[in-house]
Design a protein around this motif. Structure first.
Motif, PDB file in Angstrom:
ATOM      1  N   MET A 850       2.669  35.580 -43.672  1.00 40.09           N
ATOM      2  CA  MET A 850       1.358  35.743 -44.283  1.00 40.09           C
ATOM      3  C   MET A 850       1.457  36.311 -45.703  1.00 40.09           C
ATOM      4  N   ILE A 851       2.231  37.387 -45.856  1.00 39.24           N
ATOM      5  CA  ILE A 851       2.377  38.051 -47.156  1.00 39.24           C
ATOM      6  C   ILE A 851       3.853  38.324 -47.398  1.00 39.24           C
ATOM      7  N   ARG A 852       4.337  37.929 -48.569  1.00 38.62           N
ATOM      8  CA  ARG A 852       5.744  38.141 -48.898  1.00 38.62           C
ATOM      9  C   ARG A 852       6.076  39.627 -48.917  1.00 38.62           C
ATOM     10  N   LYS A 853       7.310  39.944 -48.544  1.00 37.01           N
ATOM     11  CA  LYS A 853       7.712  41.348 -48.495  1.00 37.01           C
ATOM     12  C   LYS A 853       7.545  42.041 -49.840  1.00 37.01           C
ATOM     13  N   GLN A 854       7.797  41.301 -50.921  1.00 34.43           N
ATOM     14  CA  GLN A 854       7.691  41.919 -52.237  1.00 34.43           C
ATOM     15  C   GLN A 854       6.262  42.382 -52.543  1.00 34.43           C
ATOM     16  N   ASP A 855       5.275  41.816 -51.835  1.00 34.68           N
ATOM     17  CA  ASP A 855       3.872  42.127 -52.112  1.00 34.68           C
ATOM     18  C   ASP A 855       3.245  43.089 -51.106  1.00 34.68           C
ATOM     19  N   VAL A 856       3.999  43.493 -50.083  1.00 35.69           N
ATOM     20  CA  VAL A 856       3.442  44.314 -49.016  1.00 35.69           C
ATOM     21  C   VAL A 856       2.893  45.633 -49.553  1.00 35.69           C
ATOM     22  N   THR A 857       3.681  46.328 -50.375  1.00 35.38           N
ATOM     23  CA  THR A 857       3.244  47.627 -50.894  1.00 35.38           C
ATOM     24  C   THR A 857       1.937  47.503 -51.649  1.00 35.38           C
ATOM     25  N   TYR A 858       1.855  46.493 -52.511  1.00 45.98           N
ATOM     26  CA  TYR A 858       0.658  46.328 -53.321  1.00 45.98           C
ATOM     27  C   TYR A 858      -0.574  46.091 -52.443  1.00 45.98           C
ATOM     28  N   ALA A 859      -0.450  45.215 -51.453  1.00 50.64           N
ATOM     29  CA  ALA A 859      -1.589  44.922 -50.583  1.00 50.64           C
ATOM     30  C   ALA A 859      -2.067  46.182 -49.867  1.00 50.64           C
ATOM     31  N   ILE A 860      -1.140  46.945 -49.301  1.00 49.73           N
ATOM     32  CA  ILE A 860      -1.519  48.150 -48.555  1.00 49.73           C
ATOM     33  C   ILE A 860      -2.177  49.176 -49.476  1.00 49.73           C
ATOM     34  N   VAL A 861      -1.579  49.383 -50.656  1.00 53.72           N
ATOM     35  CA  VAL A 861      -2.131  50.367 -51.593  1.00 53.72           C
ATOM     36  C   VAL A 861      -3.497  49.918 -52.108  1.00 53.72           C
ATOM     37  N   TYR A 862      -3.671  48.629 -52.361  1.00 55.06           N
ATOM     38  CA  TYR A 862      -4.983  48.135 -52.782  1.00 55.06           C
ATOM     39  C   TYR A 862      -6.045  48.431 -51.716  1.00 55.06           C
ATOM     40  N   ILE A 863      -5.721  48.176 -50.462  1.00 53.36           N
ATOM     41  CA  ILE A 863      -6.690  48.436 -49.386  1.00 53.36           C
ATOM     42  C   ILE A 863      -7.006  49.924 -49.320  1.00 53.36           C
ATOM     43  N   ALA A 864      -5.986  50.761 -49.533  1.00 49.93           N
ATOM     44  CA  ALA A 864      -6.192  52.213 -49.505  1.00 49.93           C
ATOM     45  C   ALA A 864      -7.103  52.675 -50.636  1.00 49.93           C
ATOM     46  N   GLY A 865      -7.181  51.903 -51.716  1.00 47.26           N
ATOM     47  CA  GLY A 865      -8.072  52.250 -52.816  1.00 47.26           C
ATOM     48  C   GLY A 865      -9.536  51.994 -52.508  1.00 47.26           C
ATOM     49  N   ASN A 866      -9.796  51.294 -51.435  1.00 47.25           N
ATOM     50  CA  ASN A 866     -11.155  51.009 -50.965  1.00 47.25           C
ATOM     51  C   ASN A 866     -11.609  52.177 -50.092  1.00 47.25           C
ATOM     52  N   THR A 903      -2.415  58.293 -50.260  1.00 47.90           N
ATOM     53  CA  THR A 903      -2.909  59.668 -50.146  1.00 47.90           C
ATOM     54  C   THR A 903      -3.648  60.170 -51.382  1.00 47.90           C
ATOM     55  N   LYS A 904      -3.867  59.322 -52.379  1.00 48.31           N
ATOM     56  CA  LYS A 904      -4.448  59.830 -53.623  1.00 48.31           C
ATOM     57  C   LYS A 904      -5.872  60.360 -53.448  1.00 48.31           C
ATOM     58  N   LYS A 905      -6.584  59.944 -52.376  1.00 46.20           N
ATOM     59  CA  LYS A 905      -7.935  60.439 -52.137  1.00 46.20           C
ATOM     60  C   LYS A 905      -7.962  61.673 -51.240  1.00 46.20           C
ATOM     61  N   PHE A 906      -6.830  62.075 -50.691  1.00 36.24           N
ATOM     62  CA  PHE A 906      -6.809  63.194 -49.749  1.00 36.24           C
ATOM     63  C   PHE A 906      -7.301  64.477 -50.423  1.00 36.24           C
ATOM     64  N   SER A 907      -8.218  65.161 -49.736  1.00 36.07           N
ATOM     65  CA  SER A 907      -8.748  66.387 -50.336  1.00 36.07           C
ATOM     66  C   SER A 907      -9.226  67.396 -49.291  1.00 36.07           C
ATOM     67  N   ALA A 943      -4.241  70.502 -54.331  1.00 35.27           N
ATOM     68  CA  ALA A 943      -4.925  70.633 -55.615  1.00 35.27           C
ATOM     69  C   ALA A 943      -6.287  69.942 -55.590  1.00 35.27           C
ATOM     70  N   ASN A 944      -6.357  68.782 -54.942  1.00 34.86           N
ATOM     71  CA  ASN A 944      -7.634  68.075 -54.849  1.00 34.86           C
ATOM     72  C   ASN A 944      -8.678  68.917 -54.119  1.00 34.86           C
ATOM     73  N   SER A 945      -8.256  69.524 -53.026  1.00 33.49           N
ATOM     74  CA  SER A 945      -9.174  70.355 -52.241  1.00 33.49           C
ATOM     75  C   SER A 945      -9.688  71.524 -53.071  1.00 33.49           C
ATOM     76  N   LYS A 946      -8.773  72.169 -53.779  1.00 37.57           N
ATOM     77  CA  LYS A 946      -9.149  73.326 -54.608  1.00 37.57           C
ATOM     78  C   LYS A 946     -10.062  72.878 -55.744  1.00 37.57           C
ATOM     79  N   TRP A 947      -9.761  71.743 -56.347  1.00 37.69           N
ATOM     80  CA  TRP A 947     -10.556  71.264 -57.482  1.00 37.69           C
ATOM     81  C   TRP A 947     -11.987  70.972 -57.055  1.00 37.69           C
ATOM     82  N   ILE A 948     -12.162  70.334 -55.908  1.00 37.96           N
ATOM     83  CA  ILE A 948     -13.508  70.017 -55.429  1.00 37.96           C
ATOM     84  C   ILE A 948     -14.306  71.291 -55.170  1.00 37.96           C
ATOM     85  N   SER A 949     -13.661  72.261 -54.530  1.00 38.89           N
ATOM     86  CA  SER A 949     -14.387  73.503 -54.203  1.00 38.89           C
ATOM     87  C   SER A 949     -14.818  74.250 -55.458  1.00 38.89           C
ATOM     88  N   GLU A 950     -14.034  74.145 -56.529  1.00 36.56           N
ATOM     89  CA  GLU A 950     -14.325  74.887 -57.747  1.00 36.56           C
ATOM     90  C   GLU A 950     -15.229  74.128 -58.718  1.00 36.56           C
TER      91      GLU A 950
END
Length: 964
Positions: A850-866, A903-907, A943-950
């Motif tokens: 379905m998806i080439r191995k070279q593109d797996v990371t990009y697909a997963i990270v794109y979905i995580a950005g949603n 994990t970039k949205k984790f807070s 840092a994300n958690s602290k930034w939001i609280s402040e």
């Protein structure tokens, strides 16, 4: 990355004899291998055994034995190899793709030893004599000691040959081996890539040796300082073509057991490192440079892609880039040809193999009917990057991987200079600030960052080496070299490079060798005045992580520096010999006219020209220095007033810098968050790309943190008012979206205008993207969407639609044969708001059909950005971790990209606990990589958690006031 290679007559006869003999040997190996069930099984067939053994008395306990160390001993030096390989492009009876080969290496003994230790990984060997893997003979009349025993040490990836007597110091020997391996699809070593053409599946045998995978293809001294000459022969099926670093010397038909095979021999390479070796067997075709060109340039790829003209742009820009680099280095291109080949499956963007550069298709191919302006820029900059390596990295190579930054940072820097020469109207050098400097700042501000260069003994295992291929190595390396070139001047910098390349050609260096050659030029030029030696200045930027924030107080004239940390409360547990103090080249201007330069040589000093009550002061002109800038509150107010009244007085790069510095200073709790937000108030008047892109990147953090909170609505409303004039501007200059903006930067900013307008709910934008996509669905053979806008249109239209829109996008993805189009659809499909569609998409990522191995990371990270996809991805990755990662040879690189993207949205505290638990699970598993990536994610989540609280309440109040 030849001039020729001298071989004495006796040696020539030896090599010829081994080359002819290898054909029969390889055939014998193929017969053996066809009857094996798996690569590690042992069979005895016709008296020949394939064996894999482990070191005697090997345990997991630490050992001082040389085979239990990861670095080769300094007792032997390779001189040349004679390598013959035969990849099978069809599976055997057990469904495996294999290759067989013979290898001979001539080496010199430089220190007394009775051990031959050579790299070998995932290879099985034929016993060439009674219970021994290898045959040793002396060269030049030297007698070779008998082999006592041989074994493989899998942990350190060595073959060990113990001799009955010591080798003679100063004498040369010949080590001969027969072996086989699997031509797997793991994208490393000697591997296979697959594609479909006219309904027929085709297989390509290709390579990726960097950094430590040459040992997967043949036994070798696999360290960058172990340079040698390679004599290569490839056996391959009729109808295929064989390529390698050197020019082919001819192809002949031979018969092996009634089977027709082609044999291609290649001219010997220049003396080079093993990681630069490359060879490809395929059914590809080519286009080439005119016959009168001094250097043969060929672009190779799938027949359909080449015949449709996708390689034409690469061919057209390669010669100008080579000519520019020859002039820049003042050194002739070292080889007779430059082959560049686009592979359907390739883990990295490209690889600088000397004379045979390998690329992902989207890094080499460009179709003006389908590909975007960004795709075109990517092609020219990647080609420039790889060709820059032909001199810096290939001709002169770092001694060990701890100085990888010098190779990659330099190529990243020079790629902009060469691309600017190839495309002079694009003003592409300005993009270095966005694409390299700001990118490096983001990672280097973390306490989990690392210095550019470290001690050799801190980087020894393959996993540790893999982890160096990161943003610090590439982008910070480029940024500090750009800074060095600026304060030296480009002409002085280039002259020092020429002297460096001339003195160390075909050998290895450490970074201080470059400082030495640059210092010689500086010492001979009285116009260059430095406050200290280049070594003293640059070592502070190289040997300690991070960078300074320079604070200018216009009330007192004080200039000070401090180590900039985006999370000031994070503990720094990496001591620095320089106490995080830098020698900083400060360029500045006053109220748009007076300019100056000053060196900050201590933590703080007074500089009278910085004192003012009326003028604004702007430091780090055009962001040539690798530091951020803060000011006293009065100067910040004067700068904001200038932006509001006439922003064009401030250079465009510095308008982007003011925004980027302000937001990051606020995140580091150095200035108030509302001051950072105020730098965006003038944007309704800004039509240039770089300030807008700087703003969008920083505001993206607000979207990440507030997308699930009540702040999101007011944020959308505020930004909609800012972007509406930009949207209308591009609607006007493109005649209602029917034309393309003429300037390169405007084409980028048009994407920002549509993307931000749709993101903030501009109704006309949402209707426009849906209309374009619906027109395409009505007539799939005629895509009306402008190539530059495809990614954002696909995303917004699929987000607004349902299963019909998603299924159409998926079908177009499966049908396309153009890599850049596939890349945009991979992104667009991730934007769906339907959880079940996103879950289906995630399942596709672990199915290579379905998806080439070279593109797996990009697909997963794109979905995580949603925002809807992010929790789905986190559960999916943890539940399928072993399955996702098992086939990837570049484990650390893959892991780092994946974890950062997910994990970039984790807070929240809950997300932090999950992440810490995942770290414990990884640590307890068999995975030996990824700790740095998880530590960075944990640091970022805290840092994300602290930034939001402040900041949440302040941001909400400020945004509410703006709409009042």
């Amino acid at each position: 990355m030849g001039k020729g290679f001298y071989i004495s007559k006796p040696l020539g006869l030896v090599l010829f004899g081994l080359g002819v003999g290898s054909v029969l040997t390889i055939f014998a190996l193929s017969v053996v291998y066809a009857q094996e069930k798996r690569k590690n099984e042992v069979d005895a067939i016709d008296g020949s055994r394939m064996v894999t053994t482990e070191a005697p008395h090997s345990t997991s306990a630490p050992s001082n034995e040389p085979w239990d160390k990861y670095r080769l001993p300094d007792t032997l030096l390779p001189e040349y190899y004679n390598l013959t390989l035969w990849p099978r492009l069809v599976p055997d009876e057990q469904g495996m793709y294999v290759f067989t080969g013979t290898s001979g290496v001539a080496f010199k003994c430089v220190k007394k030893t009775n051990l031959i230790i050579i790299h070998s990984h995932q290879l099985n060997f034929t016993l060439t004599s009674e219970m021994h893997h290898a045959k040793l003979t002396g060269l030049g009349g030297t007698s070779a000691p008998a082999v006592l025993k041989t074994w493989l040490r899998t942990q350190t990836q060595f073959m060990v040959i113990q001799l009955k007597e010591n080798l003679q110091v100063g004498k040369s020997y010949w080590l001969y081996m027969e072996f086989r391996g699997e031509l797997s699809d793991d994208l490393g070593g000697f591997y296979r890539s697959q594609y479909t053409e006219n309904g027929v599946q085709k297989v390509v045998a290709t390579t990726q040796m960097q950094p430590t995978s040459a040992r997967n293809a043949f036994p070798c001294f696999d360290e960058p300082s172990m340079k040698a000459v390679f004599h290569l022969t490839l056996l391959h099926p009729p109808g295929t073509v064989a390529l390698a670093n050197g020019m082919d010397l001819g192809t002949e038909n031979i018969i092996i057991d009634n089977q027709e095979v082609l044999r291609t021999r290649f001219e010997p390479t220049e003396k080079m490192s093993t990681y630069l070796l490359a060879f490809v067997v395929s059914e590809f075709t080519k286009i080439r440079s005119p016959h009168e060109a001094n250097v043969l340039i060929r672009i190779w790829g799938r027949r359909e892609a080449i015949e449709s003209g996708q390689g034409n742009y690469a061919l057209n820009v390669t010669l100008p880039i080579l000519k520019y680099l020859e002039n820049y280095y003042n050194t002739t291109y070292p080889l007779s040809k430059s082959d560049q080949i686009a592979l359907p499956d390739f883990a990295a963007g490209a690889m600088e193999n000397w004379g045979l550069v390998t690329y992902r298709e989207l890094s080499l191919f460009y179709d003006p009917k389908v590909s975007s302006n960004e795709d075109k820029e990517w092609v020219v900059t990647v080609i420039s990057h790889e060709l820059a390596h032909m001199w810096f990295g290939n001709l002169v190579t770092m001694r060990w991987w701890n100085d990888l930054w010098l190779n990659e940072g330099f190529a990243s820097y020079v790629s902009y200079l060469a691309a600017d020469y190839a495309e002079p109207t694009w003003n592409i050098k300005d993009l270095m600030v966005l694409q390299q400097v700001q990118r490096a700042f983001a990672v280097d501000a973390l306490v989990s960052s690392h210095p550019l260069s470290s001690n050799e003994d801190e980087v020894v295992t393959p996993d540790q080496i893999d982890q160096l291929f990161d943003t610090i190595t590439y982008s910070k390396g480029a940024a500090v070299l750009r800074m060095l070139s600026e304060f030296l001047t480009e002409s002085v910098f280039a002259k020092g490079l020429h002297n460096y390349l001339h003195q160390y050609a075909y050998s290895n260096t450490v970074y201080t060798d470059l400082w030495e050659k640059l210092q010689e030029v500086v010492d001979a030029d009285s116009s260059i005045q430095l406050p200290a030696s280049i070594n003293d200045i640059m070592n502070r930027w190289i040997l300690q992580m991070g960078f300074p924030v320079v604070t200018i107080d216009t009330q007192t004239g004080s200039i000070s520096q401090q180590y900039f940390r985006i999370h000031p409360e994070a503990e720094v547990n990496k001591p620095s010999a320089y106490n995080y103090e830098w020698l900083v080249p400060i360029t500045w201007m006053k109220s748009g006219s007076n300019m100056g330069q000053h060196w900050l040589l201590a933590k703080t000093n007074l500089y009278e020209p910085m004192k003012t009550d009326t003028d604004w002061i702007l430091a780090n002109l055009n962001v040539t220095g690798y530091y951020r800038v803060n000011y006293d509150s009065q100067n910040w107010e004067r700068l904001l007033t200038q932006l509001t009244s006439d922003h064009k007085v401030i250079p465009v790069l510095n308008r982007g810098q003011i925004i980027d510095d302000a937001f990051n200073l606020a995140r580091a709790e150095i200035i108030n968050i509302t001051l950072a937000l105020r730098t965006t108030k003038y944007l309704s008047k800004e039509m240039e790309y770089i300030p807008w892109e700087s703003a969008i990147r920083n505001l993206q953090y607000f979207f990440l943190m507030f997308e699930r909170t009540e702040v999101f609505g007011p944020l959308q409303t505020y930004l909609q008012r800012k972007v509406q004039p930009l949207f209308e501007h591009f609607k006007a200059i493109t005649s209602n979206w029917t034309q393309k903006p003429p300037r390169h930067m405007d084409q980028y900013n048009q994407i920002n205008a549509i993307s931000m307008a749709c993101k903030t709910g501009v109704k006309e934008c949402l209707e426009l993207t849906r209309m374009w996509y619906r027109q395409w669905m009505t007539n799939p053979d005629s895509n009306p969407i402008p190539p530059n806008l495809k990614a954002t249109v696909y995303c917004n239209a699929i987000a607004a639609g349902g299963v019909e829109e998603w299924d159409f996008g998926w079908q177009m993805f499966k049908n396309t044969t153009i890599a850049t189009e596939a890349d945009k659809l991979i992104y667009g499909l991730s934007c769906s708001k339907e959880p079940w569609l996103l879950n289906r998409y995630l399942e596709y990522t672990i199915d290579p059909n379905m998806i080439r191995k070279q593109d797996v990371t990009y697909a997963i990270v794109y979905i995580a950005g949603n925002v809807i996809g992010q929790p789905l991805v986190w559960d999916f990755v943890r539940g399928n971790w072993e399955r996702i990662t098992k086939d990837f040879d570049d484990g650390s690189f893959f892991f780092g990209r994946l974890i950062q993207g997910i994990t970039k949205k984790f807070s929240t505290e809950f997300e932090l606990q999950q992440l810490q638990r995942f770290k414990e699970e990884i640590a307890a598993s068999s995975f030996s990589f990824g700790t740095q990536a998880i530590e960075q994610a944990i640091e970022q989540t805290k840092a994300n958690s602290k930034w939001i609280s402040e900041n949440k309440a302040q941001v909400m109040n400020w945004l509410t006031k703006q709409s009042a």
